[in-house]
Design an enzyme around this catalytic site. Structure first.
Site, short mmCIF file in Angstrom:
data_model
loop_
_atom_site.label_atom_id
_atom_site.label_comp_id
_atom_site.label_asym_id
_atom_site.label_seq_id
_atom_site.Cartn_x
_atom_site.Cartn_y
_atom_site.Cartn_z
N CYS A 8 0.83 -1.16 -0.02
CA CYS A 8 0.09 -0.01 -0.05
C CYS A 8 0.79 1.37 -0.11
CB CYS A 8 -1.07 -0.08 0.99
SG CYS A 8 -2.13 -1.50 1.20
N CYS A 276 13.46 -2.59 3.79
CA CYS A 276 13.04 -3.58 2.66
C CYS A 276 13.63 -3.54 1.58
CB CYS A 276 11.55 -3.76 2.56
SG CYS A 276 11.04 -4.78 1.35
N ASP A 388 13.27 -8.78 -12.65
CA ASP A 388 13.69 -8.17 -11.11
C ASP A 388 13.82 -9.23 -10.12
OD1 ASP A 388 11.02 -8.22 -10.29
OD2 ASP A 388 10.64 -6.55 -11.90
N CYS A 425 7.08 -13.23 3.22
CA CYS A 425 7.35 -11.79 4.00
C CYS A 425 6.23 -11.83 4.89
CB CYS A 425 7.30 -10.96 2.67
SG CYS A 425 7.45 -9.09 3.48
N CYS A 487 16.20 -5.30 5.60
CA CYS A 487 15.56 -6.46 5.92
C CYS A 487 15.74 -7.36 4.48
CB CYS A 487 14.09 -6.24 6.20
SG CYS A 487 13.23 -7.68 6.11
N CYS A 490 13.43 -12.48 3.21
CA CYS A 490 12.90 -13.41 2.10
C CYS A 490 14.13 -14.24 1.27
CB CYS A 490 11.99 -12.51 1.13
SG CYS A 490 12.77 -11.19 0.32
#
Length: 525
Positions: A8, A276, A388, A425, A487, A490
């Site tokens: 978001c 992130c 990506d 995640c 972070c 993942c």
């Protein structure tokens, strides 16, 4: 990438009439029209969510001093931007000197209009009447829910962490007087919250509060110039309004904005920073700068890292092709380093509506709708296809098939500007169980990595001639931050918060119970 949905985005704007000064170039001449900047800001963050858009505005001379408007759809659809009269009708009701806004992708809860943000909590006292919008995910959602329901006669209409956030704020306000100590409120909340949370809050007193969690998991940018203050999940909306100096709000800090000015203070100490890394690789607008690191330059450096590892024979028939749009900067930089042409062999249809795509039954049909391979560019070529990231693989498998079948490529060598995604995640990205991920099925190295042999097996699975991921240590070099400030859960399975690590371990335990790989647990389950 086509498989991984965005997070978001939040926005906030306020006119400070206590100080007259130079305004930014796009500021409205009338302070009461400041709120209408929100749809413009949200449009610049459409990349972060296309499910719903909404805003809440404050006006002291309205009966409803806080007014909330939200609809399903893109920003243009929700605010009727293509219908001038209807947009003006909406803005006439929403005008005011301060407002907050939100674009949504559902990581928690369903797709109903009632789940669109902001959420408004009405109250008879102006200081306790507020609206709030939220970007992130509370990892200890279930514990917070149980704790809240045990406090008394609380009732939850929506099973989302945004409602938990709203009620938690309300609970902390119950002992506050007319002048709210927002630093104290968020300090107390930070002791209970685990996860990522960027918050924009607007009260019926006209106060605007912007807060970023102590780890800084999600980006949050702020700017003030003359009489105007604004905040957004990325720098681009602020730059496009004309702000010349844009900062990232430090983790664990909040800004309180009212007629007396802007006050920024720390509400919580963070044990570390944990930005992130996916923001730079995929989520953020390529023109944004987050925590002093350029998204474009980060992606370009990822491409240079790919070039450094490239060993496929290169000749006049070898080309580099990005998967549009987020891989373009990496592909261009890779091609430059290798002295190869970077060409658009895939054209993306940017005018298909979200609903139209989602209404298509199978993944291959969706890929055909979304991408058009150009045989004039691809036919007979050795293609270095730059992506990506790869999460679930379904889109990539269909895309490779289309490039070979419709495009006529002779060879397809898949290059991924990211390490293998081996862990879920729990902080707001739509990949919440290991069972959803393709890389763990092929992992054969300690820590969940893929050897060259495993990457070749995955390449065969996807229909490519070869596959190469970037190593984990390339991420910090490319973003320009130390590994300890990112972070990367993942790609490492090492989470920056206790609840995140606990959920991962529970998910691994669940996989051992379910031999078919259907184990795993989502943060909100």
């Amino acid at each position: 990438m086509g498989e991984l949905h965005h997070e978001c985005g939040v926005a906030a704007v306020a006119f400070l009439d206590a100080e007259e000064g130079r305004r930014v170039s796009q500021a409205p001449a009338v302070p009461e029209q400041t709120a209408r900047l929100i749809p413009r800001m949200l449009l610049d963050m459409q990349n972060r969510g296309q499910l719903a858009a909404g805003m809440t505005s404050y006006h002291p001379r309205r009966d409803a001093m806080l007014e909330t408007y939200k609809q399903l759809g893109t920003v243009a659809e929700a605010f009727r931007l293509n219908h001038r009269a209807k947009f003006e009708s909406i803005m006439k009701e929403m005008d005011g000197p301060a407002a907050i806004g939100h674009v949504r992708y559902a990581t928690c809860g369903g797709n109903e209009r009632s789940l669109a943000q902001p959420f408004e909590r009405a109250h008879g006292r102006k200081s306790k009447w507020f609206a709030v919008a939220f970007n992130g995910q509370l990892t200890n959602f279930r514990e917070l829910k149980e704790e809240l329901l045990s406090q008394g006669d609380y009732h939850l209409k929506r099973d989302t962490d945004t409602e938990i956030l709203m009620h938690s704020i309300s609970y902390e306000l119950q002992d506050e007087g007319p002048v709210i100590d927002w630093q104290g409120v968020f300090s107390r909340l930070s002791r209970r919250f685990d996860g990522a949370y960027n918050v924009v809050l607007l009260s019926a007193t006209g106060q605007l509060v912007v807060a970023r969690d102590p780890l800084g998991l999600r980006p949050l940018c702020v700017a003030r110039e003359g009489s105007l203050f604004a905040a957004a999940s990325e720098s681009v909306p602020l730059a496009n309004l004309g702000f010349s100096h844009i900062d990232s709000l430090p983790p664990g800090h909040l800004a309180v904005v009212d007629r007396s000015g802007v006050r920024i203070s720390r509400f919580a100490e963070g044990p570390r920073r944990a930005h992130c890394f996916f923001e730079w690789i995929y989520f953020a607008n390529v023109a944004s700068t987050l925590d002093d690191c350029s998204v474009y330059l980060s992606r370009a450096r990822l491409g240079k890292e790919l070039a450094r590892l490239e060993d496929v024979p290169r000749d006049a028939e070898t080309i580099v092709v990005p998967v549009p749009d987020t891989a373009k900067a990496a592909a261009d930089a890779m091609a430059f380093e290798l002295n190869l042409p970077s060409v658009e062999g895939l054209m993306r249809n940017r005018y298909l509506g979200r609903t139209f795509i989602e209404g298509t039954a199978d993944r291959e049909s969706k890929v055909r709708l979304k991408y058009t391979p150009l045989p004039e560019v691809l036919s007979g070529k050795r293609v270095l296809l730059v992506e990506d990231s790869i999460v679930r693989s379904t889109t990539m498998r269909a895309l490779v098939h289309e490039i070979r079948r419709r495009g006529g490529a002779r060879e397809i060598h898949l290059r991924v500007a990211c390490p293998p995604i081996i862990a879920p995640c729990f902080y707001g990205i739509d990949m919440s169980t290991r069972a959803e991920l393709i890389a763990p099925r092929f992992a054969d190295l300690p820590g969940g990595g893929l050897s060259d042999l495993a990457q070749n097996r995955l390449a065969q699975e996807l229909g490519a001639d070869s596959l190469r991921y970037l190593p984990v240590d390339a991420i910090a070099r490319s973003v320009g931050l130390s590994r300890g400030h990112l972070c990367m859960a993942c790609v490492t399975g090492e989470y920056p918060t206790p609840a995140g690590q606990r959920l991962f371990e529970l998910g691994v335990e669940g996989e051992s119970v379910h031999a078919n790989g259907s184990g795993g647990i989502r943060a909100y389950e």
